[in-house]
Structures are given as structure tokens and as C-alpha cells.
Write a protein that holds these residues in place. Sequence first.
Motif, short mmCIF file in Angstrom:
data_model
loop_
_atom_site.label_atom_id
_atom_site.label_comp_id
_atom_site.label_asym_id
_atom_site.label_seq_id
_atom_site.Cartn_x
_atom_site.Cartn_y
_atom_site.Cartn_z
N HIS A 94 62.66 -38.94 34.96
CA HIS A 94 61.88 -40.04 34.38
C HIS A 94 60.40 -39.71 34.48
CE1 HIS A 94 59.96 -44.05 34.13
NE2 HIS A 94 61.00 -44.38 33.42
N LEU A 95 59.65 -40.13 33.46
CA LEU A 95 58.20 -39.97 33.42
C LEU A 95 57.57 -41.29 33.03
CD1 LEU A 95 57.95 -36.64 31.38
CD2 LEU A 95 58.00 -36.87 33.87
N ALA A 96 56.44 -41.60 33.65
CA ALA A 96 55.66 -42.79 33.30
C ALA A 96 54.20 -42.40 33.18
CB ALA A 96 55.83 -43.89 34.35
N VAL A 97 53.54 -42.89 32.13
CA VAL A 97 52.13 -42.59 31.89
C VAL A 97 51.31 -43.85 32.17
CG1 VAL A 97 50.43 -41.76 30.23
CG2 VAL A 97 52.80 -40.95 30.10
N SER A 98 50.20 -43.68 32.87
CA SER A 98 49.35 -44.82 33.19
C SER A 98 48.73 -45.41 31.93
CB SER A 98 48.24 -44.42 34.17
OG SER A 98 47.40 -43.44 33.58
N PRO A 99 48.45 -46.72 31.92
CA PRO A 99 47.86 -47.35 30.73
C PRO A 99 46.53 -46.73 30.30
CG PRO A 99 48.71 -49.03 32.21
CD PRO A 99 48.80 -47.72 32.94
N ASP A 100 45.78 -46.15 31.25
CA ASP A 100 44.50 -45.52 30.89
C ASP A 100 44.67 -44.07 30.43
OD1 ASP A 100 45.01 -44.13 33.24
OD2 ASP A 100 43.30 -44.94 34.35
N GLY A 101 45.91 -43.57 30.44
CA GLY A 101 46.18 -42.23 29.96
C GLY A 101 45.65 -41.12 30.83
N ARG A 102 45.39 -41.40 32.10
CA ARG A 102 44.81 -40.38 32.98
C ARG A 102 45.79 -39.84 34.01
NH1 ARG A 102 40.87 -38.56 30.21
NH2 ARG A 102 40.32 -37.39 32.09
N MET A 103 47.01 -40.38 34.05
CA MET A 103 47.93 -39.99 35.12
C MET A 103 49.36 -40.08 34.62
SD MET A 103 48.17 -41.87 38.83
CE MET A 103 49.33 -41.39 40.10
N LEU A 104 50.18 -39.11 35.03
CA LEU A 104 51.61 -39.14 34.74
C LEU A 104 52.37 -39.05 36.05
CD1 LEU A 104 53.67 -37.55 31.99
CD2 LEU A 104 54.20 -36.84 34.33
N VAL A 105 53.40 -39.88 36.20
CA VAL A 105 54.23 -39.88 37.41
C VAL A 105 55.64 -39.45 37.03
CG1 VAL A 105 55.27 -41.30 39.20
CG2 VAL A 105 52.87 -41.61 38.61
N ALA A 106 56.15 -38.44 37.74
CA ALA A 106 57.50 -37.94 37.52
C ALA A 106 58.38 -38.34 38.69
CB ALA A 106 57.48 -36.41 37.39
N SER A 107 59.59 -38.82 38.39
CA SER A 107 60.58 -39.19 39.40
C SER A 107 61.72 -38.19 39.35
CB SER A 107 61.12 -40.60 39.14
OG SER A 107 60.09 -41.56 39.18
#
Length: 359
Positions: A94-107
Motif C-alpha cells: 500500500h502507498l499513500a501520498v500526503s495532500p501537499d504532495g511532499r511525502m509518500l508512505v509505504a506499508s
Amino acid sequence: MTRFWTGGYGSDMDGEADGIGFLSVDEGRGPSTLRYRGVAAEAVSPSWLAQHPTLDVVYAALEGAGTVRAFARAGEASLRPLGPALAAGESVCHLAVSPDGRMLVASCYGDGRVVAYGIADDGNLVEPVQDKAAALRAALFGDSDAAENVDTPDLGGESGDAARVSRAHSAVFLPDRRIATADLGLDLVRIRRRDLSIDHDVELPRGTGPRHMVLHPSGHLHVVTEYSCEVFTLASDREGRWGLVSATTASEVAQIGFDFPAELAMSRDGHTLYTALRGSNTVAALRVRGGGETLEPLALAESGVDWPRHHLVHDGTLLVAGQRSDSVSVIDLDERTGAPRDVRHTTPAPTPTRILLAR
């Protein structure tokens, strides 16, 4: 033309997908024209895709390889790699991108890692800025420098029980810039700070298996559980501490141990939630009541596919990815109630695991 990217399993994960796929609907002719048009970008098992909020950039979790990679749109039906693949963790799912487009989090399901990457101005990924799992392992196994200021969770059960294994499965960015992550193995929703350090945990009943989450416009966080076939609703108090406020069965006829909920999606108006039950191959709808804190089962319908792993609400329909049937179905939604109705259309697609609306 309305376009969709599809994630899927490839040869390294017993699938047929050759990369990120491309689906489209003919403008003005409706969802029955949905067709799989081919490979948009070659990649090995891009099982999850995430869209940058402002750029025409898509991020792929290459699950079998344990890496993540950015892709930029190169044409109406194609994507090109944007930089190299970066290491994530075992079975990154799973990947999630921050609303400001500056960070991606991978699970990462395989080893429980939650990894954050910076995002450059062009959408490319920057090497991981934090890997709390690596720091945790250092804390547990003896590297004091790397272990500094790490929150250590309880990785085991009661005395005499076999130790549970962390299975990170998804992340959601919260309005206050913190991040909620679901740990399917430890039955936790973890509230993390921006650097991924743990602020606090919300413990769900043991054996429920929190999988995916949806943030409701009311501020409530809804969490679907893979093992107990439930949807838990969490809320934050005035001090910013999250807790459980309600639990609802995903379907009154769901069979625990046979049905395994996958995705959790929300209607545009926030009045309805949808989850698909792998096993019975059905789609369950739940009505959101009160101020977002209460759910109740609304309807159950056939999904039209085998092993519905992901679904997307689009234009009065539900698009459902059937992992084992190599197909995507289109289900009509009742205009008044939001309940799923009949399967309108099905199109072949190789081992689909994710459907993403293209920009």
C-alpha cells in the motif's frame, strides 16, 4: 475518454499482469464501454498505485520486489519510469501520498515496515527519510545509536501465547498532519507523527485484522477488518487522542473464516461505505448515520468477479477488480440509496489488484 490505471500481480506473484494496465470508458457512452486497453508501463507486480495530488505522476508498489517507483504520464495510454525503484520492505502492499504532495508512505505486509519517502518538485521519489521498523529492530537487538527515541510496541501476546507478527497494511494522512497506519498482524491502528514515530496506538479486539481505512468528511476514521468482517469507527478527542467509538458487521450474512473484506471505499456524498468480501465474492454497502460515528448494513450484491480485491466508486457505479477471475466488473449503484444493484458489464483484465482514476 475517461481513463484508469490498473495495478496487478505479475509472474513473480503467480499473476498474469505485465505491468501497470490501462482501462478506458468511451466519452458519453457510459460504463458499459469499459475496456482493458493494454500495458501502460512495464513493471513487475505493481499491486498498488497512488496518484500525486497535483502532478501527472503515479507511484507503484512493486510488491514481489519489495520496492516502490514513480511513473510519469507519457501519453494518453502510457507511463514512463521517473527515477529508479527504491527499496521499501517485504511485500510492500500500500502507498499513500500526503495532500501537499511532499511525502509518500509505504506499508509492508511481509515485515511490518512503514517507510516514508520525500517527493521532489517533479514528483520523483527521494530516498527514505525514516524507517521506523529498522530503528525498532535496532532497539530490540542492540544498536543503541539507531534506537534512540524509538517507541517500542508490544510485539507479543500474553504469557504462553505465540508472538504476533507485525503486518503493516495501509496508511491515511490525517487533517492535523499526523498519519494513521493499520497493522493487520498486531490489531492496531497506529497514530504516527510526521517522522513516523508513534504518538499512540488504538487497540482493536484481538484477531480482527485491520486492513484498510477511509477518512470520513465528519472527521471519523472507518477501518475495515480482514479477519472479523467488521468496520470499526474511530474518533479523535479534543486532545488529539484517537479511540474506538463503534463497530459494525460488514454484512449480516458474512461468514468469518470464509469471507475476507478487502478495500473500503466511500460514496462522494459520504453517506455510504462499500467493502468487498473475498470468499462469497459479494459487495457490501453500509449506511453512515448520525454525525459519522454510526454505521449500519445497507445491502449486499454479487460482485461479478472472483476474489474482489479492490473497488472504486465512479460515476454512479462501482468498478470491482477480480484478482482470480482476471476481470473488472461494473456494478450499478442505486441513485437514491447508494445500494449496489446489478452487474452491468465485465471486461477482461490481467490479475487486477487496484483501479486508479487517471488524472
